[in-house]
Structure formats: C-alpha cells, structure tokens
Write an enzyme that holds these catalytic residues in place. Structure first.
Site, PDB file in Angstrom:
ATOM      1  N   ASP A  90     -13.245   8.602   7.537  1.00  0.00           N
ATOM      2  CA  ASP A  90     -13.610   8.267   8.993  1.00  0.00           C
ATOM      3  C   ASP A  90     -14.193   9.584   9.690  1.00  0.00           C
ATOM      4  O   ASP A  90     -14.978   9.575  10.589  1.00  0.00           O
ATOM      5  CB  ASP A  90     -12.180   8.222   9.774  1.00  0.00           C
ATOM      6  CG  ASP A  90     -11.639   6.952   9.571  1.00  0.00           C
ATOM      7  OD1 ASP A  90     -12.411   5.873   9.269  1.00  0.00           O
ATOM      8  OD2 ASP A  90     -10.494   6.637   9.850  1.00  0.00           O
ATOM      9  N   THR A 126       0.661  -1.135  -0.156  1.00  0.00           N
ATOM     10  CA  THR A 126       0.002  -0.439   0.167  1.00  0.00           C
ATOM     11  C   THR A 126       0.992   1.427  -0.066  1.00  0.00           C
ATOM     12  O   THR A 126       1.956   1.250   0.571  1.00  0.00           O
ATOM     13  CB  THR A 126      -0.881   0.059   1.394  1.00  0.00           C
ATOM     14  OG1 THR A 126      -1.795   1.129   1.229  1.00  0.00           O
ATOM     15  CG2 THR A 126      -0.256   0.013   2.576  1.00  0.00           C
ATOM     16  N   ASP A 159      -7.938  -4.058   0.214  1.00  0.00           N
ATOM     17  CA  ASP A 159      -8.571  -3.483  -0.467  1.00  0.00           C
ATOM     18  C   ASP A 159      -9.959  -3.219   0.205  1.00  0.00           C
ATOM     19  O   ASP A 159     -10.644  -4.058   0.781  1.00  0.00           O
ATOM     20  CB  ASP A 159      -9.070  -4.160  -1.766  1.00  0.00           C
ATOM     21  CG  ASP A 159      -9.354  -3.076  -2.917  1.00  0.00           C
ATOM     22  OD1 ASP A 159      -8.681  -2.413  -3.377  1.00  0.00           O
ATOM     23  OD2 ASP A 159     -10.500  -3.073  -3.214  1.00  0.00           O
TER      24      ASP A 159
END
Ligand code: IMP
Length: 203
Positions: free
Chosen positions: A158, A10, A71
């Site tokens: 978030d 990532t 993912d």
C-alpha cells in the site's frame, strides 16, 4: 439481532480487518481462526483462483462452517506481471512487508518515469459453505508504483501503490477510500449475493 458468521481463512491481520469492514453492512461477523482447531493449508500455487478456493475449502471442511479466503497480489507491468500470486513471498523468505517494498523499489530503479511504473492489485475471493457450496469473484485496482514509500495505513505494498485517479499512495488514502476502490472491495461487491445466502446475513 442474530448475525451471519464466516471464518476468514487468513493469518494476515490487514486482510482480516478489511474483510470485517467490507462485510459490516451485510450483518456478517468475520471470525478469525485464533483458538480454533488448527487447519492444514495446502501449499500455495501460482493461480489466484486455485489458491483462494483451496484456503476457503480447507477451513470450511475442517470447521464445518462458512469460510472466506482471499488470494491477492500486485502485478507490475515493468516486471512482466510479477510478483502476482507470489507477492507475499517476493524477495524470498525472511523479508517482511517493508523488505519486500524496498526490494520492489530497487527492481524498478531503472524505470523512474510514472508512465513506466504501471501496476495493478488483483484479488480473488472464495466463499465456501459447510455443504461444499462455492462461489468465487475477482476484483482489480489499477495504478502505478511510486518512487518511494508514502503513508502508514493499510499493509503490504500500500505505501508504494498509487491508485489511478488519486494523488497519493493507498497507505495515505486510508481505509475509507481503500474500501471504496480496492481490488478486494471490488471482488467483495461481486460476492454480495452469495454472502447474503449465509444464514443470518442481511440480503
Ligand atoms: P496472499 O494472498 O496471502 O498470497 O498474499 C497476498 C500478498 O499480496 C500480501 O502479502 C501483500 O504483499 C500483497 N497484497 C495483497 N493485497 C494487498 C493490499 O490490499 N495492499 C497491499 N498489498 C497487498
């Protein structure tokens, strides 16, 4: 003491940080790809599982090491489950996290009531070994989309996601709570037996 090691497939610093805290107790060091030979990642598709496997496999094959990929995405009921696996690209290129959040809030303006704003985070993690060993796991976290941004911890969506049973956004609840309840934490919990097979990891 020797620790196991795994490369995180990532470039998302928020994910990397969460990988590290979620794996700390298993005595596994999570390494980033910085300073390693460049890895060519295949174009991402619309399936979490296939995307996660493709990312982990690319790193495991290129480096000959254990690799871990995630993912993930946000599925919003009022949008028919969108943006889902396309969450990182929601709103098109050129938007950053706060641009995508603003775009989502605008798309939900016609659904102001909490009951209409159900959503879930989904995460599929793939662990691939240097010999081609492969394990995948999935985790989900249900909640709702708030009417505005709240808090500044975490990343991505978030600040507008309130997990079920909590009063406040994931960005307000912070990493200790997020690591207990998140889609990523739940996926990692299921991957524990496979992670313990990494040489040097504690079972
Ligand atoms: P991808 O897995 O790299 O395709 O990107 C997943 C995208 O989903 C991220 O860029 C975020 O926008 C969103 N996402 C995934 N997990 C989280 C999370 O834990 N918090 C907030 N947003 C997330």
């Amino acid at each position: 003491m020797a620790r196991g090691r795994v490369f995180a497939a990532t470039s998302n610093p928020g994910k990397l940080e969460e990988f590290r805290s979620l794996l700390a107790e298993l005595s596994i060091e999570v390494l980033s790809l910085a300073g390693r030979p460049p890895v060519t990642f295949p174009e991402e598709g619309t399936e979490y599982e296939a995307n996660a496997i493709a990312k982990a496999r690319a790193v495991a094959e290129e480096l000959g090491e254990w690799a871990l990929a995630d993912d993930s995405g946000l599925e919003v009921d009022a949008l028919g489950g969108a943006p889902g696996p396309l969450s990182a690209r929601y709103g098109g290129p050129g938007l950053d996290d706060s641009g995508r959040v603003a775009r989502l809030l605008a798309a939900l303006e016609e659904f102001p009531q909490a009951l209409e704003r159900g959503a879930r985070f989904v995460c599929v993690v793939a662990l691939v070994g240097p010999g081609g060993e492969q394990t995948i796991a999935r985790g989900e976290c249900s909640g709702q989309i708030l009417n505005g941004v709240r808090g500044d911890e975490g990343f991505g969506y978030d600040p507008v996601f309130q997990p079920q049973g909590f009063d406040g956004s994931m960005a307000e609840l912070g990493p200790e709570v997020k690591d207990q309840i998140s889609h990523r934490a739940r996926a990692f919990a299921q991957l524990e037996a496979a992670l313990a097979e990494i040489p040097g990891a504690s079972g």
